[in-house]
Design an enzyme around this catalytic site. Structure first.
Site, mmCIF file in Angstrom:
data_model
loop_
_atom_site.group_PDB
_atom_site.id
_atom_site.type_symbol
_atom_site.label_atom_id
_atom_site.label_comp_id
_atom_site.label_asym_id
_atom_site.label_seq_id
_atom_site.Cartn_x
_atom_site.Cartn_y
_atom_site.Cartn_z
ATOM 1 N N THR A 33 0.821 -1.225 0.000
ATOM 2 C CA THR A 33 0.000 0.000 0.000
ATOM 3 C C THR A 33 0.852 1.270 0.000
ATOM 4 O OG1 THR A 33 -0.064 -0.167 2.404
ATOM 5 C CG2 THR A 33 -1.966 -1.050 1.207
ATOM 6 N N CYS A 150 18.186 5.053 -3.085
ATOM 7 C CA CYS A 150 17.647 5.652 -4.316
ATOM 8 C C CYS A 150 18.556 6.741 -4.894
ATOM 9 C CB CYS A 150 16.246 6.183 -4.064
ATOM 10 S SG CYS A 150 16.061 7.089 -2.535
ATOM 11 N N GLY A 181 10.422 10.165 -1.801
ATOM 12 C CA GLY A 181 11.484 9.341 -1.228
ATOM 13 C C GLY A 181 11.237 9.031 0.238
ATOM 14 N N ARG A 256 16.532 17.743 0.910
ATOM 15 C CA ARG A 256 15.130 17.455 0.552
ATOM 16 C C ARG A 256 14.530 18.718 -0.060
ATOM 17 N NH1 ARG A 256 13.440 12.500 0.286
ATOM 18 N NH2 ARG A 256 14.178 12.071 2.388
ATOM 19 N N HIS A 263 14.505 12.243 -8.000
ATOM 20 C CA HIS A 263 15.657 12.870 -7.352
ATOM 21 C C HIS A 263 16.621 13.416 -8.428
ATOM 22 C CE1 HIS A 263 14.255 11.177 -3.720
ATOM 23 N NE2 HIS A 263 15.197 10.300 -3.446
HETATM 24 N N1 LIG Z 1 10.154 5.967 -1.428
HETATM 25 C C1 LIG Z 1 11.288 5.749 -2.072
HETATM 26 O O1 LIG Z 1 11.652 6.435 -3.030
HETATM 27 C C2 LIG Z 1 12.170 4.605 -1.654
HETATM 28 C C3 LIG Z 1 13.273 4.310 -2.440
HETATM 29 C C4 LIG Z 1 14.100 3.243 -2.068
HETATM 30 C C5 LIG Z 1 13.798 2.512 -0.949
HETATM 31 N N2 LIG Z 1 12.696 2.845 -0.194
HETATM 32 C C6 LIG Z 1 12.412 2.018 0.980
HETATM 33 O O2 LIG Z 1 11.210 1.295 0.739
HETATM 34 C C7 LIG Z 1 10.486 1.140 1.963
HETATM 35 C C8 LIG Z 1 9.076 1.683 1.805
HETATM 36 O O3 LIG Z 1 9.120 3.026 1.437
HETATM 37 P P1 LIG Z 1 7.829 3.811 0.930
HETATM 38 O O4 LIG Z 1 8.359 5.104 0.451
HETATM 39 O O5 LIG Z 1 7.008 2.978 0.025
HETATM 40 O O6 LIG Z 1 7.050 4.046 2.321
HETATM 41 P P2 LIG Z 1 5.473 4.256 2.576
HETATM 42 O O7 LIG Z 1 4.822 4.930 1.429
HETATM 43 O O8 LIG Z 1 5.404 4.908 3.894
HETATM 44 O O9 LIG Z 1 4.912 2.765 2.677
HETATM 45 C C9 LIG Z 1 5.244 1.919 3.743
HETATM 46 C C10 LIG Z 1 4.608 0.576 3.536
HETATM 47 O O10 LIG Z 1 4.994 -0.268 4.621
HETATM 48 C C11 LIG Z 1 3.819 -0.786 5.259
HETATM 49 N N3 LIG Z 1 4.002 -0.924 6.697
HETATM 50 C C12 LIG Z 1 4.285 0.039 7.602
HETATM 51 N N4 LIG Z 1 4.289 -0.468 8.840
HETATM 52 C C13 LIG Z 1 3.981 -1.788 8.721
HETATM 53 C C14 LIG Z 1 3.829 -2.848 9.658
HETATM 54 N N5 LIG Z 1 3.976 -2.677 10.960
HETATM 55 N N6 LIG Z 1 3.508 -4.067 9.157
HETATM 56 C C15 LIG Z 1 3.342 -4.276 7.839
HETATM 57 N N7 LIG Z 1 3.482 -3.295 6.921
HETATM 58 C C16 LIG Z 1 3.797 -2.076 7.351
HETATM 59 C C17 LIG Z 1 2.758 0.260 4.978
HETATM 60 O O11 LIG Z 1 1.488 -0.328 5.164
HETATM 61 P P3 LIG Z 1 0.239 0.562 5.671
HETATM 62 O O12 LIG Z 1 -0.234 1.340 4.496
HETATM 63 O O13 LIG Z 1 -0.730 -0.461 6.122
HETATM 64 O O14 LIG Z 1 0.754 1.433 6.780
HETATM 65 C C18 LIG Z 1 3.076 0.621 3.537
HETATM 66 O O15 LIG Z 1 2.568 -0.352 2.673
HETATM 67 C C19 LIG Z 1 11.329 1.831 3.025
HETATM 68 O O16 LIG Z 1 12.154 0.856 3.623
HETATM 69 C C20 LIG Z 1 12.156 2.812 2.251
HETATM 70 O O17 LIG Z 1 13.360 3.140 2.886
HETATM 71 C C21 LIG Z 1 11.877 3.848 -0.527
#
Ligand SMILES: NC(=O)c1ccc[n+]([C@@H]2O[C@H](COP(=O)([O-])OP(=O)(O)OC[C@H]3O[C@@H](n4cnc5c(N)ncnc54)[C@H](OP(=O)(O)O)[C@@H]3O)[C@@H](O)[C@H]2O)c1
Length: 352
Positions: A33, A150, A181, A256, A263
Site C-alpha cells: 500500500t 535511491c 522518497g 530534501r 531525485h
Molecule cells: N520511497 C522511495 O523512493 C524509496 C526508495 C528506495 C527505498 N525505499 C524504501 O522502501 C520502503 C518503503 O518506502 P515507501 O516510500 O514505500 O514508504 P510508505 O509509502 O510509507 O509505505 C510503507 C509501507 O509499509 C507498510 N508498513 C508500515 N508499517 C507496517 C507494519 N507494521 N507491518 C506491515 N506493513 C507495514 C505500509 O502499510 P500501511 O499502508 O498499512 O501502513 C506501507 O505499505 C522503506 O524501507 C524505504 O526506505 C523507498
C-alpha cells in the site's frame, strides 16, 4: 534494449515477454500500500513479469483495502510469519524494522527476497545490485538481494559508465531529493502545506522537522557523529560495493526539496585518466538505462518533471570541472520510485 553485462543478459527497457519462458511466479509484496509498493505492482504489470499470483501485504490497518493488479483487485493481508508460504519471490518495501523481522522468515519459507530497505545492503552475504552495473553479483545470493539507496542508484547510473572509461577516484555531490522518497505520508504533507499556504492558513509539519513547501532541508535521514547524515554516507559505502571499488570516495550533502517525484544530483567527479566533454558525452549517450539530455543553449537538461514516471535516468550539464585536474561536473535526474526502488527490484527479479 538488451545488454550483456559480464555474461548476463539484462533487459533495460523492454517488458519481460519472451515466449520461451513458461514458469510463473508466486509473488509477495510487503508494503503493497506504500509509495514503492504501488509502483512495484505497476512495474510488474507493465513489464509483463510472469506472475501466477500476487500477495499484497501491509500493516493491520490496511486489512480490508484492495490493490489493483492486471485489472483485478487483490485484498491486502496483514504481514505475518505465515505470509510467505509457497511464495517464490518476496519484494520488501515496508521499512527497515519489518525487513529485519520478516526477511529471515520469508527466506526460511523458501522465497527469494528482494529488499528495498537499507538493513541488509552492506551485509557481505547479500548482493547489492544495480543490474546495469553489477548484475552478475545476483548469482552469489543466498536468498536475499538488496536494492540500493535511491540517490545512490540515480547517481551511479551516470558515474559508473564514466568510471569504466576514465576510472573514478572521488566525487563531490549535492542531492535534490523528492518528498516521495520519504513515502506516502510525505507526499500528502507537501500537498497539504501547498494548499495551506494558498489558503493563508497554518499547517504544522509531521514528517519533516520543518515545512517542506517553499523550503529546502539540508537534512535527509539521521545525523551521524561525524556530521554527515546516514543517507549521505550511502553513496560512498554502497558505491564501493556496487562498483567493486573499495577506494571510491564520495562527499555528499543530501537535500530534501519540494518536488513530488524524482531525485536529482549535482556531481563533480575526479578521474584517473584525462577526460574531455566530448568523450564523456559519447560514453554517457551509450550507457544503458541512461539518456543524455545536454543542450543547455536550448534550455534542455534533465529535470524531475521530465523524468518522473520514466524508467531511464537522464544526465546533462556535462562540463570540465574547474576545480579538479581530471574532473567532470554533471547533473543527473532519475525517478527514485522506479530506478531507485521498484524498477530496479523488478529488473533484479528478471535476472533471477
Ligand atoms: N520511497 C522511495 O523512493 C524509496 C526508495 C528506495 C527505498 N525505499 C524504501 O522502501 C520502503 C518503503 O518506502 P515507501 O516510500 O514505500 O514508504 P510508505 O509509502 O510509507 O509505505 C510503507 C509501507 O509499509 C507498510 N508498513 C508500515 N508499517 C507496517 C507494519 N507494521 N507491518 C506491515 N506493513 C507495514 C505500509 O502499510 P500501511 O499502508 O498499512 O501502513 C506501507 O505499505 C522503506 O524501507 C524505504 O526506505 C523507498
Amino acid at each position: 534494449m538488451s545488454i550483456v553485462v559480464r555474461g548476463l543478459c539484462i533487459n533495460t527497457d523492454r517488458p519481460y515477454n519472451s515466449p520461451a519462458v513458461k514458469k510463473e511466479y508466486h509473488i509477495a509484496i510487503a508494503g503493497a500500500t506504500g509509495a514503492v509498493g504501488a509502483e512495484l505492482l505497476r512495474v510488474l504489470e507493465r513489464r509483463n513479469f510472469p506472475v501466477a499470483r500476487i500477495r499484497a501485504l501491509a500493516s493491520r490497518k490496511s486489512v480490508g483495502k484492495k490493490v489493483s493488479f492486471r485489472n483485478q483487485s487483490v485484498p491486502v493481508e496483514e504481514l505475518s510469519a505465515n505470509s510467505f508460504d509457497k511464495i517464490d519471490i518476496a519484494f520488501f518495501s515496508a521499512g527497515g524494522d519489518r525487513s529485519r523481522k520478516f526477511v529471515p522468515i520469508a527466506q526460511k519459507a523458501g522465497a527469494i527476497v528482494i529488499d528495498n530497505s537499507s538493513v541488509f545492503r552492506m551485509n557481505p552475504d547479500v548482493p547489492l545490485v544495480i543490474p546495469e552495473i553489477n548484475g552478475q553479483d545476483v548469482k552469489q545470493h543466498r536468498g536475499v538481494i538488496a536494492n540500493p539507496n535511491c540517490t545512490t542508484a540515480v547517481a551511479l547510473m551516470a558515474i559508473y559508465p564514466l568510471h569504466r572509461a576514465f576510472g573514478v577516484r572521488r566525487v563531490f555531490a549535492a542531492s535534490y531529493q523528492a518528498v516521495s522518497g520519504s513515502g506516502a505520508r510525505a507526499i500528502a504533507e507537501l500537498k497539504e502545506q501547498v494548499q495551506a499556504a494558498a489558503a493563508d492558513r497554518q499547517s504544522s509539519p509531521q514528517v519533516y522537522p520543518h515545512p517542506i513547501a517553499f523550503n529546502v532541508l539540508p537534512h535527509v535521514d539521521v545525523f551521524l557523529e561525524d556530521g554527515y547524515t546516514k543517507e549521505e554516507m550511502k553513496m560512498q559505502n554502497e558505491g564501493r560495493k556496487i562498483m567493486h571499488l573499495p577506494e571510491f570516495r564520495a562527499s555528499v550533502t543530501c537535500v530534501r526539496v519540494p518536488v513530488y517525484r524524482a531525485h536529482s544530483v549535482a556531481l563533480s567527479a575526479e578521474f584517473e585518466k584525462p577526460v574531455s566533454v566530448d568523450q564523456a558525452r559519447e560514453v554517457l549517450a551509450k550507457a544503458p538505462g541512461l539518456e543524455l539530455v545536454d543542450e543547455p543553449h536550448n534550455n534542455r537538461y534533465p529535470m524531475p518533471l521530465d523524468v518522473a514516471g520514466k524508467d531511464n535516468c537522464q544526465v546533462g550539464r556535462v562540463r570540465l570541472d574547474c576545480a579538479f585536474e581530471n574532473g567532470l561536473a554533471f547533473w543527473v535526474s532519475g525517478d527514485q520510485l522506479l530506478k531507485g526502488a521498484a524498477l530496479n527490484a523488478v529488473q533484479i527479479a528478471e535476472l533471477l
